[in-house]
Design a protein around this motif. Structure first.
Motif, PDB file in Angstrom:
ATOM      1  N   UNK A 177       3.865 -10.322  -6.452  1.00  0.00           N
ATOM      2  CA  UNK A 177       3.483  -9.901  -7.808  1.00  0.00           C
ATOM      3  C   UNK A 177       2.442  -8.790  -7.801  1.00  0.00           C
ATOM      4  N   UNK A 178       2.168  -8.223  -6.620  1.00  0.00           N
ATOM      5  CA  UNK A 178       1.360  -7.011  -6.502  1.00  0.00           C
ATOM      6  C   UNK A 178       0.090  -7.003  -7.307  1.00  0.00           C
ATOM      7  N   UNK A 179      -0.041  -6.018  -8.214  1.00  0.00           N
ATOM      8  CA  UNK A 179      -1.283  -5.833  -8.987  1.00  0.00           C
ATOM      9  C   UNK A 179      -1.726  -7.062  -9.758  1.00  0.00           C
ATOM     10  N   UNK A 180      -0.791  -7.894 -10.179  1.00  0.00           N
ATOM     11  CA  UNK A 180      -1.143  -9.058 -10.991  1.00  0.00           C
ATOM     12  C   UNK A 180      -2.001 -10.062 -10.220  1.00  0.00           C
ATOM     13  N   UNK A 181      -1.804 -10.129  -8.896  1.00  0.00           N
ATOM     14  CA  UNK A 181      -2.553 -11.103  -8.104  1.00  0.00           C
ATOM     15  C   UNK A 181      -3.840 -10.529  -7.521  1.00  0.00           C
ATOM     16  N   UNK A 182      -3.973  -9.195  -7.540  1.00  0.00           N
ATOM     17  CA  UNK A 182      -5.140  -8.546  -6.954  1.00  0.00           C
ATOM     18  C   UNK A 182      -6.416  -8.939  -7.705  1.00  0.00           C
ATOM     19  N   UNK A 183      -7.390  -9.421  -6.949  1.00  0.00           N
ATOM     20  CA  UNK A 183      -8.645  -9.846  -7.565  1.00  0.00           C
ATOM     21  C   UNK A 183      -8.590 -11.269  -8.082  1.00  0.00           C
ATOM     22  N   UNK A 184      -7.449 -11.919  -7.922  1.00  0.00           N
ATOM     23  CA  UNK A 184      -7.301 -13.316  -8.372  1.00  0.00           C
ATOM     24  C   UNK A 184      -6.939 -14.199  -7.174  1.00  0.00           C
ATOM     25  N   UNK A 185      -5.697 -14.035  -6.691  1.00  0.00           N
ATOM     26  CA  UNK A 185      -5.256 -14.821  -5.537  1.00  0.00           C
ATOM     27  C   UNK A 185      -5.684 -14.180  -4.219  1.00  0.00           C
ATOM     28  N   UNK A 186      -5.988 -12.908  -4.266  1.00  0.00           N
ATOM     29  CA  UNK A 186      -6.408 -12.187  -3.067  1.00  0.00           C
ATOM     30  C   UNK A 186      -7.314 -11.031  -3.475  1.00  0.00           C
ATOM     31  N   UNK A 187      -8.000 -10.459  -2.485  1.00  0.00           N
ATOM     32  CA  UNK A 187      -8.973  -9.409  -2.759  1.00  0.00           C
ATOM     33  C   UNK A 187      -8.494  -8.018  -2.352  1.00  0.00           C
ATOM     34  N   UNK A 188      -7.619  -7.964  -1.353  1.00  0.00           N
ATOM     35  CA  UNK A 188      -7.205  -6.688  -0.766  1.00  0.00           C
ATOM     36  C   UNK A 188      -5.698  -6.680  -0.548  1.00  0.00           C
ATOM     37  N   UNK A 189      -5.079  -5.545  -0.812  1.00  0.00           N
ATOM     38  CA  UNK A 189      -3.658  -5.361  -0.533  1.00  0.00           C
ATOM     39  C   UNK A 189      -3.442  -3.978   0.068  1.00  0.00           C
ATOM     40  N   UNK A 190      -2.235  -3.742   0.565  1.00  0.00           N
ATOM     41  CA  UNK A 190      -1.858  -2.451   1.157  1.00  0.00           C
ATOM     42  C   UNK A 190      -0.818  -1.813   0.241  1.00  0.00           C
ATOM     43  N   UNK A 191      -1.176  -0.691  -0.360  1.00  0.00           N
ATOM     44  CA  UNK A 191      -0.299  -0.046  -1.334  1.00  0.00           C
ATOM     45  C   UNK A 191       0.043   1.376  -0.919  1.00  0.00           C
ATOM     46  N   UNK A 192       1.091   1.889  -1.559  1.00  0.00           N
ATOM     47  CA  UNK A 192       1.457   3.299  -1.421  1.00  0.00           C
ATOM     48  C   UNK A 192       0.915   4.051  -2.638  1.00  0.00           C
ATOM     49  N   UNK A 193       0.200   5.119  -2.357  1.00  0.00           N
ATOM     50  CA  UNK A 193      -0.500   5.835  -3.426  1.00  0.00           C
ATOM     51  C   UNK A 193       0.454   6.405  -4.464  1.00  0.00           C
ATOM     52  N   UNK A 194       1.591   6.896  -4.026  1.00  0.00           N
ATOM     53  CA  UNK A 194       2.536   7.522  -4.945  1.00  0.00           C
ATOM     54  C   UNK A 194       3.419   6.552  -5.696  1.00  0.00           C
ATOM     55  N   UNK A 195       3.237   5.259  -5.465  1.00  0.00           N
ATOM     56  CA  UNK A 195       4.079   4.264  -6.135  1.00  0.00           C
ATOM     57  C   UNK A 195       3.214   3.160  -6.746  1.00  0.00           C
ATOM     58  N   UNK A 196       2.648   2.308  -5.899  1.00  0.00           N
ATOM     59  CA  UNK A 196       1.892   1.148  -6.396  1.00  0.00           C
ATOM     60  C   UNK A 196       0.628   1.548  -7.154  1.00  0.00           C
ATOM     61  N   UNK A 197      -0.110   2.523  -6.627  1.00  0.00           N
ATOM     62  CA  UNK A 197      -1.352   2.937  -7.281  1.00  0.00           C
ATOM     63  C   UNK A 197      -1.057   3.524  -8.662  1.00  0.00           C
ATOM     64  N   UNK A 198       0.010   4.293  -8.754  1.00  0.00           N
ATOM     65  CA  UNK A 198       0.388   4.883 -10.047  1.00  0.00           C
ATOM     66  C   UNK A 198       0.869   3.798 -11.001  1.00  0.00           C
ATOM     67  N   UNK A 199       1.623   2.836 -10.499  1.00  0.00           N
ATOM     68  CA  UNK A 199       2.092   1.742 -11.355  1.00  0.00           C
ATOM     69  C   UNK A 199       0.901   0.953 -11.911  1.00  0.00           C
ATOM     70  N   UNK A 200      -0.091   0.711 -11.060  1.00  0.00           N
ATOM     71  CA  UNK A 200      -1.280  -0.012 -11.514  1.00  0.00           C
ATOM     72  C   UNK A 200      -2.037   0.794 -12.564  1.00  0.00           C
ATOM     73  N   UNK A 201      -2.175   2.091 -12.331  1.00  0.00           N
ATOM     74  CA  UNK A 201      -2.867   2.956 -13.290  1.00  0.00           C
ATOM     75  C   UNK A 201      -2.173   2.926 -14.645  1.00  0.00           C
ATOM     76  N   UNK A 202      -0.842   2.991 -14.627  1.00  0.00           N
ATOM     77  CA  UNK A 202      -0.088   2.956 -15.881  1.00  0.00           C
ATOM     78  C   UNK A 202      -0.227   1.620 -16.600  1.00  0.00           C
ATOM     79  N   UNK A 203      -0.515   0.570 -15.813  1.00  0.00           N
ATOM     80  CA  UNK A 203      -0.689  -0.765 -16.402  1.00  0.00           C
ATOM     81  C   UNK A 203      -2.146  -1.015 -16.798  1.00  0.00           C
ATOM     82  N   UNK A 204      -3.007  -0.006 -16.598  1.00  0.00           N
ATOM     83  CA  UNK A 204      -4.398  -0.140 -16.980  1.00  0.00           C
ATOM     84  C   UNK A 204      -5.238  -0.906 -15.982  1.00  0.00           C
ATOM     85  N   UNK A 205      -4.745  -1.032 -14.743  1.00  0.00           N
ATOM     86  CA  UNK A 205      -5.476  -1.751 -13.702  1.00  0.00           C
ATOM     87  C   UNK A 205      -6.225  -0.738 -12.835  1.00  0.00           C
TER      88      UNK A 205
END
Length: 333
Positions: A177-205
């Motif tokens: 569940x990627x961004x949804x679990x970050x800071x809740x079930x876990x503290x750190x993840x490994x993301x791709x800047x051109x995909x996951x980071x942008x998706x999180x930004x668009x979701x306001x995370x």
């Protein structure tokens, strides 16, 4: 009809004949038999693959005499396996997997023939308000990932570089569940800047992003890369050249026209919003390479750096010569 009138018809007859010959030639070219080849992706269609879909959609492959089938990988198949066994002529893979394919006596006959991205655009992330801004802050925290040996080696390396004991980090499997679990079930993840980071930004995370290539220069490896097998290189080098020439043209097109080509990708990645693909493509188009004319070209130093890293951390027993793993022959030297 008088002879003089017949002579007046000669230019018309010649024109019609030329037109007919031209049409026959065009028809012959359009019906010219294409060579069927396939490329298996590393994952579902995304902006790493845009150049391939552009080359297919805009006819660059067809112009090169190829009918290219783009295949998504199955649950029990990988691009290395399919290309290595010649079930597919080409594939999208990663530098580490190409290295593993030749490590410790495996000798799977694959070779990288072009890199899609010049630099590694992945890194670790944490929530913006977490206080975790570098590996020195990983101690006592929980990391969620794929739990692979190479992933754990990277974590060890960056934490050691920061003077932190890697054993102080708890590693668990990602929940999906990627961004949804970050800071809740876990503290750190490994993301791709051109995909996951942008998706999180668009979701306001809001997140802290720690790029791998800045944490250890050896981690600026090629991901993803395009591969083929020894059979194609030895017996069908002209096809390999034609494929890579058309592919390069597709990526150069995506570099020049990110928004328009995001729309092309959207035909094949319908589960993703077009606006998100446009944002992602804007990033990727600016980062495929710093010189469109040299798209796809690789450097032996990058291969040697990461092979040395893999040996240092016990991922492989012996280093492998870069020339065994890649060639620039089909994208320019």
């Amino acid at each position: 009809m008088k002879l003089t009138k017949l002579w007046l018809l000669v230019p018309l007859l010649l024109s019609l004949t030329a037109c007919g010959n031209s049409q026959d030639k065009a028809k012959s070219q359009s019906t010219k038999k294409l060579t069927n080849v396939s490329i298996v992706l590393d994952y579902v269609p995304n902006t790493n693959h845009t150049g391939l879909y552009v080359a297919k959609d805009k006819g660059y492959f067809k112009d090169a005499g190829l009918n290219v089938k783009i295949i998504e990988p199955g649950d029990n198949s990988t691009s290395i396996g399919m290309v290595g066994s010649n079930k597919a002529q080409f594939g999208v893979s990663y530098q580490e997997d190409v290295t593993y394919a030749h490590a410790d006596g495996k000798n799977i006959p694959v070779k990288a023939i072009g890199t899609i991205l010049k630099h590694n655009t992945s890194g670790f992330v944490s929530k913006a308000n977490s206080g975790i801004t570098s590996p020195k802050d990983f101690a006592g925290k929980t990391y969620a990932g794929w739990q692979t040996p190479s992933e754990e080696a990277v974590l060890k390396a960056v934490m050691r570089n920061a003077g932190v004991n890697p054993k102080s980090l708890k590693i668990v499997g990602a929940t999906g569940d990627g961004p949804k679990s970050l800071g809740k079930k876990n503290d750190i993840q490994w993301w791709f800047q051109g995909w996951d980071v942008i998706r999180a930004k668009n979701a306001g995370i809001k997140v802290n992003y720690m790029p791998l290539h800045k944490l250890d220069k050896r981690l600026d490896y090629y991901t993803p890369v395009i591969i083929t097998n020894n059979t194609q290189l030895q017996k069908n080098s002209k096809i390999v050249k034609a494929f890579m020439t058309a592919t390069k043209k597709g990526y150069q097109d995506a570099i020049a026209h990110p928004k328009a080509d995001a729309a092309i990708l959207h035909k094949y990645a319908k589960d993703d919003d077009l606006s998100f693909l446009e944002d992602s493509q804007s990033f990727l188009s600016a980062n495929y390479t710093d010189d469109a004319a040299k798209w796809g070209q690789m450097d032996a130093k990058v291969w040697n750096n990461y092979t040395g890293f893999m040996k240092e951390y016990g991922l492989i027993k012996q280093t492998i010569p870069a020339k065994t793993l890649y060639t620039n022959q089909y994208v320019g030297n």
